[in-house]
Design a protein around this motif. Structure first.
Motif, mmCIF file in Angstrom:
data_model
loop_
_atom_site.group_PDB
_atom_site.id
_atom_site.type_symbol
_atom_site.label_atom_id
_atom_site.label_comp_id
_atom_site.label_asym_id
_atom_site.label_seq_id
_atom_site.Cartn_x
_atom_site.Cartn_y
_atom_site.Cartn_z
ATOM 1 N N THR A 123 0.852 -1.187 0.000
ATOM 2 C CA THR A 123 0.000 0.000 0.000
ATOM 3 C C THR A 123 0.890 1.240 0.000
ATOM 4 O O THR A 123 1.821 1.339 0.799
ATOM 5 C CB THR A 123 -0.900 0.003 1.250
ATOM 6 O OG1 THR A 123 -1.584 -1.247 1.308
ATOM 7 C CG2 THR A 123 -1.901 1.129 1.197
ATOM 8 N N PRO A 124 0.613 2.195 -0.884
ATOM 9 C CA PRO A 124 1.434 3.418 -0.941
ATOM 10 C C PRO A 124 1.373 4.183 0.384
ATOM 11 O O PRO A 124 0.390 4.127 1.125
ATOM 12 C CB PRO A 124 0.805 4.223 -2.073
ATOM 13 C CG PRO A 124 -0.019 3.257 -2.854
ATOM 14 C CD PRO A 124 -0.396 2.166 -1.919
ATOM 15 N N GLU A 125 2.441 4.900 0.633
ATOM 16 C CA GLU A 125 2.567 5.631 1.893
ATOM 17 C C GLU A 125 1.484 6.678 2.081
ATOM 18 O O GLU A 125 0.968 6.860 3.185
ATOM 19 C CB GLU A 125 3.937 6.326 1.943
ATOM 20 C CG GLU A 125 4.819 5.801 3.056
ATOM 21 C CD GLU A 125 6.107 6.588 3.106
ATOM 22 O OE1 GLU A 125 6.105 7.687 3.693
ATOM 23 O OE2 GLU A 125 7.090 6.066 2.568
ATOM 24 N N ASP A 126 1.119 7.365 1.002
ATOM 25 C CA ASP A 126 0.100 8.410 1.139
ATOM 26 C C ASP A 126 -1.256 7.822 1.519
ATOM 27 O O ASP A 126 -2.015 8.410 2.300
ATOM 28 C CB ASP A 126 0.006 9.259 -0.129
ATOM 29 C CG ASP A 126 -0.269 8.430 -1.380
ATOM 30 O OD1 ASP A 126 -0.102 7.195 -1.324
ATOM 31 O OD2 ASP A 126 -0.645 9.023 -2.414
ATOM 32 N N VAL A 127 -1.563 6.612 1.016
ATOM 33 C CA VAL A 127 -2.824 5.962 1.367
ATOM 34 C C VAL A 127 -2.804 5.574 2.844
ATOM 35 O O VAL A 127 -3.797 5.740 3.569
ATOM 36 C CB VAL A 127 -3.084 4.737 0.460
ATOM 37 C CG1 VAL A 127 -4.291 3.950 0.935
ATOM 38 C CG2 VAL A 127 -3.250 5.183 -0.982
ATOM 39 N N LEU A 128 -1.668 5.064 3.326
ATOM 40 C CA LEU A 128 -1.551 4.715 4.748
ATOM 41 C C LEU A 128 -1.740 5.951 5.631
ATOM 42 O O LEU A 128 -2.431 5.895 6.663
ATOM 43 C CB LEU A 128 -0.187 4.065 5.025
ATOM 44 C CG LEU A 128 0.041 2.681 4.413
ATOM 45 C CD1 LEU A 128 1.477 2.231 4.646
ATOM 46 C CD2 LEU A 128 -0.927 1.670 4.993
ATOM 47 N N LEU A 129 -1.133 7.058 5.237
ATOM 48 C CA LEU A 129 -1.253 8.295 6.008
ATOM 49 C C LEU A 129 -2.704 8.779 6.021
ATOM 50 O O LEU A 129 -3.224 9.168 7.079
ATOM 51 C CB LEU A 129 -0.328 9.364 5.414
ATOM 52 C CG LEU A 129 -0.295 10.696 6.147
ATOM 53 C CD1 LEU A 129 0.171 10.501 7.584
ATOM 54 C CD2 LEU A 129 0.596 11.666 5.420
ATOM 55 N N LEU A 130 -3.370 8.702 4.881
ATOM 56 C CA LEU A 130 -4.770 9.126 4.828
ATOM 57 C C LEU A 130 -5.645 8.222 5.698
ATOM 58 O O LEU A 130 -6.592 8.695 6.341
ATOM 59 C CB LEU A 130 -5.278 9.135 3.385
ATOM 60 C CG LEU A 130 -4.737 10.263 2.501
ATOM 61 C CD1 LEU A 130 -5.125 10.039 1.057
ATOM 62 C CD2 LEU A 130 -5.231 11.609 2.996
ATOM 63 N N ARG A 131 -5.345 6.941 5.754
ATOM 64 C CA ARG A 131 -6.108 6.029 6.621
ATOM 65 C C ARG A 131 -5.911 6.379 8.096
ATOM 66 O O ARG A 131 -6.868 6.350 8.875
ATOM 67 C CB ARG A 131 -5.686 4.577 6.370
ATOM 68 C CG ARG A 131 -6.217 4.020 5.079
ATOM 69 C CD ARG A 131 -5.804 2.580 4.897
ATOM 70 N NE ARG A 131 -6.215 2.085 3.588
ATOM 71 C CZ ARG A 131 -5.789 0.962 3.054
ATOM 72 N NH1 ARG A 131 -4.930 0.198 3.694
ATOM 73 N NH2 ARG A 131 -6.219 0.595 1.871
#
Length: 140
Positions: A123-131
């Protein structure tokens, strides 16, 4: 893109190299089958049918009186049906061998275990941060 660079890209693709290797091996294999037919099978067939040599079966078309195909060809046109019989037997044997090889390759492919499924992409880092942000907002 220049003509030279396009040709270089085309010539170095895997499919072109694979095709070239296949043609070279096929040519060598064809010579083996040709020898098998000419040196082993056709003499046996000739022996069975009374010692006849199919390679010298011809009909002179220019009135030659030669006794061998090579001499007749020097004298003019020749209908060399014996050579055609030999080449036809050569083709049938080659086609049969290729059929058996393809059949075995298909059997091996059918019995081979399926390849493992590809691993899921991380999973891309930006998606993890948004989660994380979403979960933090949901807790408030």
């Amino acid at each position: 893109m220049s003509f030279a660079s396009e040709f270089k890209e085309f010539a170095t693709k895997g499919n072109v190299v694979d095709l070239a290797v296949g043609v070279i091996i096929g040519g060598a294999f064809g010579k083996i089958v040709e020898s098998l037919v000419g040196d082993v099978i056709m003499p046996l067939v000739g022996r069975v049918v009374g010692g006849l040599d199919f390679s010298n079966y011809f009909i002179p078309l220019a009135g030659q009186t030669a006794t061998t195909l090579a001499e007749a060809k020097k004298g003019g046109a020749v209908f060399a049906y014996g050579s055609f019989i030999t080449v036809s037997v050569n083709f049938v044997i080659l086609a049969f061998i290729i059929f058996v090889m393809v059949k075995q390759i298909n059997r091996i492919k059918r019995n081979a275990p399926p390849p493992p499924p590809p691993a899921p992409a991380p999973t891309p880092e930006d998606v993890l941060l948004l989660r994380e942000i979403r979960d933090a907002l949901a807790r408030k």
